[in-house]
Design a protein around this motif. Structure first.
Motif, mmCIF file in Angstrom:
data_model
loop_
_atom_site.group_PDB
_atom_site.id
_atom_site.type_symbol
_atom_site.label_atom_id
_atom_site.label_comp_id
_atom_site.label_asym_id
_atom_site.label_seq_id
_atom_site.Cartn_x
_atom_site.Cartn_y
_atom_site.Cartn_z
ATOM 1 N N LYS B 57 -1.817 -0.184 0.123
ATOM 2 C CA LYS B 57 -0.384 -0.105 -0.126
ATOM 3 C C LYS B 57 0.306 -1.351 0.400
ATOM 4 N N GLY B 58 1.284 -1.785 -0.369
ATOM 5 C CA GLY B 58 2.137 -2.873 0.070
ATOM 6 C C GLY B 58 3.382 -2.323 0.735
ATOM 7 N N ASP B 59 4.487 -3.001 0.512
ATOM 8 C CA ASP B 59 5.734 -2.610 1.181
ATOM 9 C C ASP B 59 6.468 -1.478 0.463
ATOM 10 N N ILE B 60 6.282 -1.371 -0.842
ATOM 11 C CA ILE B 60 7.048 -0.381 -1.617
ATOM 12 C C ILE B 60 6.143 0.374 -2.593
ATOM 13 N N PRO B 61 5.176 1.142 -2.118
ATOM 14 C CA PRO B 61 4.235 1.794 -3.027
ATOM 15 C C PRO B 61 4.739 3.078 -3.673
ATOM 16 N N GLU B 62 5.862 3.611 -3.183
ATOM 17 C CA GLU B 62 6.306 4.933 -3.649
ATOM 18 C C GLU B 62 6.634 4.888 -5.139
ATOM 19 N N GLY B 63 6.081 5.839 -5.847
ATOM 20 C CA GLY B 63 6.330 5.952 -7.285
ATOM 21 C C GLY B 63 5.341 5.167 -8.135
ATOM 22 N N TYR B 64 4.401 4.504 -7.465
ATOM 23 C CA TYR B 64 3.406 3.681 -8.166
ATOM 24 C C TYR B 64 1.996 4.071 -7.731
ATOM 25 N N SER B 65 1.051 3.815 -8.595
ATOM 26 C CA SER B 65 -0.356 3.882 -8.225
ATOM 27 C C SER B 65 -1.067 2.727 -8.921
ATOM 28 N N VAL B 66 -2.301 2.465 -8.514
ATOM 29 C CA VAL B 66 -3.052 1.342 -9.083
ATOM 30 C C VAL B 66 -4.489 1.761 -9.335
ATOM 31 N N SER B 67 -5.140 0.921 -10.139
ATOM 32 C CA SER B 67 -6.549 1.156 -10.435
ATOM 33 C C SER B 67 -7.242 -0.178 -10.564
ATOM 34 N N ALA B 81 8.307 7.291 -14.807
ATOM 35 C CA ALA B 81 9.245 6.179 -14.682
ATOM 36 C C ALA B 81 10.668 6.664 -14.389
ATOM 37 N N SER B 82 11.331 5.891 -13.529
ATOM 38 C CA SER B 82 12.733 6.191 -13.221
ATOM 39 C C SER B 82 13.556 4.926 -13.424
ATOM 40 N N THR B 83 14.853 5.088 -13.566
ATOM 41 C CA THR B 83 15.716 3.935 -13.864
ATOM 42 C C THR B 83 15.665 2.892 -12.740
ATOM 43 N N ASN B 84 15.430 3.318 -11.511
ATOM 44 C CA ASN B 84 15.383 2.340 -10.420
ATOM 45 C C ASN B 84 14.074 1.548 -10.395
ATOM 46 N N GLN B 85 13.201 1.807 -11.351
ATOM 47 C CA GLN B 85 11.995 1.009 -11.502
ATOM 48 C C GLN B 85 12.148 -0.067 -12.575
ATOM 49 N N THR B 86 13.355 -0.156 -13.124
ATOM 50 C CA THR B 86 13.655 -1.280 -14.013
ATOM 51 C C THR B 86 13.578 -2.561 -13.201
ATOM 52 N N GLN B 102 -1.242 -17.967 -4.530
ATOM 53 C CA GLN B 102 -1.534 -16.932 -5.506
ATOM 54 C C GLN B 102 -1.181 -17.442 -6.897
ATOM 55 N N TYR B 103 -2.009 -17.097 -7.854
ATOM 56 C CA TYR B 103 -1.771 -17.456 -9.240
ATOM 57 C C TYR B 103 -1.131 -16.253 -9.928
ATOM 58 N N PHE B 104 -0.018 -16.507 -10.588
ATOM 59 C CA PHE B 104 0.758 -15.417 -11.161
ATOM 60 C C PHE B 104 0.574 -15.315 -12.665
ATOM 61 N N GLY B 105 0.657 -14.088 -13.139
ATOM 62 C CA GLY B 105 0.773 -13.853 -14.568
ATOM 63 C C GLY B 105 2.197 -14.103 -15.010
ATOM 64 N N PRO B 106 2.450 -14.024 -16.330
ATOM 65 C CA PRO B 106 3.781 -14.350 -16.865
ATOM 66 C C PRO B 106 4.846 -13.311 -16.557
ATOM 67 N N GLY B 107 4.447 -12.153 -16.075
ATOM 68 C CA GLY B 107 5.418 -11.113 -15.744
ATOM 69 C C GLY B 107 5.667 -10.143 -16.885
ATOM 70 N N THR B 108 6.020 -8.927 -16.518
ATOM 71 C CA THR B 108 6.442 -7.902 -17.477
ATOM 72 C C THR B 108 7.832 -7.445 -17.083
ATOM 73 N N ARG B 109 8.756 -7.616 -18.024
ATOM 74 C CA ARG B 109 10.120 -7.148 -17.752
ATOM 75 C C ARG B 109 10.224 -5.725 -18.288
ATOM 76 N N LEU B 110 10.359 -4.772 -17.381
ATOM 77 C CA LEU B 110 10.397 -3.349 -17.737
ATOM 78 C C LEU B 110 11.810 -2.821 -17.646
ATOM 79 N N LEU B 111 12.228 -2.167 -18.705
ATOM 80 C CA LEU B 111 13.532 -1.491 -18.728
ATOM 81 C C LEU B 111 13.265 -0.002 -18.881
ATOM 82 N N VAL B 112 13.765 0.789 -17.941
ATOM 83 C CA VAL B 112 13.622 2.241 -18.018
ATOM 84 C C VAL B 112 14.999 2.841 -18.323
ATOM 85 N N LEU B 113 15.055 3.521 -19.447
ATOM 86 C CA LEU B 113 16.344 4.084 -19.884
ATOM 87 C C LEU B 113 16.503 5.542 -19.489
#
Lengths: 109, 113
Positions: B57-67, B81-86, B102-113
């Motif tokens: 877990k990092g600093d803000i893991p709540e509401g997320y999981s990984v694989s 998904a919740s709106t505060n995860q936009t 660290q090498y970064f990917g281009p990013g995903t901009r997520l909008l939760v409606l």
């Protein structure tokens, strides 16, 4: 607690020199990184300092003072393409990066 | 050159949906990271992994999981998904001593409606 401080925004003129400061407080220290991030894009690595002193890389230089918890990024001969956010990040004793909020650099002609 | 790719650049989801964000790196890096980036805030670490099937877990893991079933792939899951995860979600990888950052990917901009 762990903390990184850097100015929110700076403005400079094309062709000039600008210095972006960063102060850090971390649990242990294993290096200081600077990244550049253009709007809407991912951060890209600029520099890494782990020992005190100045590291020069073309138009960009980065300085570190471990005793003062202080670093700066110096950009010379500014070009319009240098308009971006500059992120400071310190690596702590667990080798995790603690990130500043970034400094938005605006270059004016 | 290190390449880190993310499955989507833009996503629009509805509240309550399950969301999968995938990240793949091609440099055999041991360490992979998921961050979110919001205006005025630094990058915040959600989860990281230093080996296959390992996660921390990092600093803000709540509401997320990984694989992390394979070394090259690290997935971020928003269970409901919740709106505060936009946000902008950034994946990164690093290997060895990490002195090149660290090498970064281009990013995903997520909008939760």
């Amino acid at each position: 607690g762990q903390n990184i401080d850097q100015p929110t925004e700076m403005t400079a003129t094309e062709g000039a020199i600008v210095q972006i400061n960063c102060t850090y407080q971390t649990s242990g220290f294993n290096g200081l990184f600077w990244y550049q991030q253009h709007a809407g894009e991912a951060p890209t690595f600029l520099s890494y300092n782990v020992l005190d002193g100045l590291e020069e890389k073309g138009r960009f230089s980065s300085f570190l003072s471990r005793s003062k918890g202080y670093s700066y990024l110096l950009l010379k001969e500014l070009q319009m393409k240098d308009s971006a956010s500059y992120l400071c990040a310190a690596r702590d004793s667990n080798y995790q990066l603690i990130w500043g909020a970034g400094t938005k650099l605006i270059i004016k002609p | 050159d290190v390449k880190v790719t993310q499955s989507s650049r833009y996503l629009v989801k509805r509240t309550g949906e399950k969301v999968f964000l995938e990240c793949v790196q091609d440099m055999d890096h041991e360490n992979m990271f998921w961050y979110r980036q919001d205006p005025g805030l630094g990058l915040r670490l959600i989860y990281f992994s230093y080996d296959v099937k390992m996660k921390e877990k990092g600093d803000i893991p709540e509401g997320y999981s990984v694989s992390r079933e394979k070394k090259e792939r690290f997935s971020l899951i928003l269970e409901s998904a919740s709106t505060n995860q936009t946000s902008m979600y950034l994946c990164a990888s690093t290997g060895g001593t990490g002195m090149f950052g660290q090498y970064f990917g281009p990013g995903t901009r997520l909008l939760v409606l």
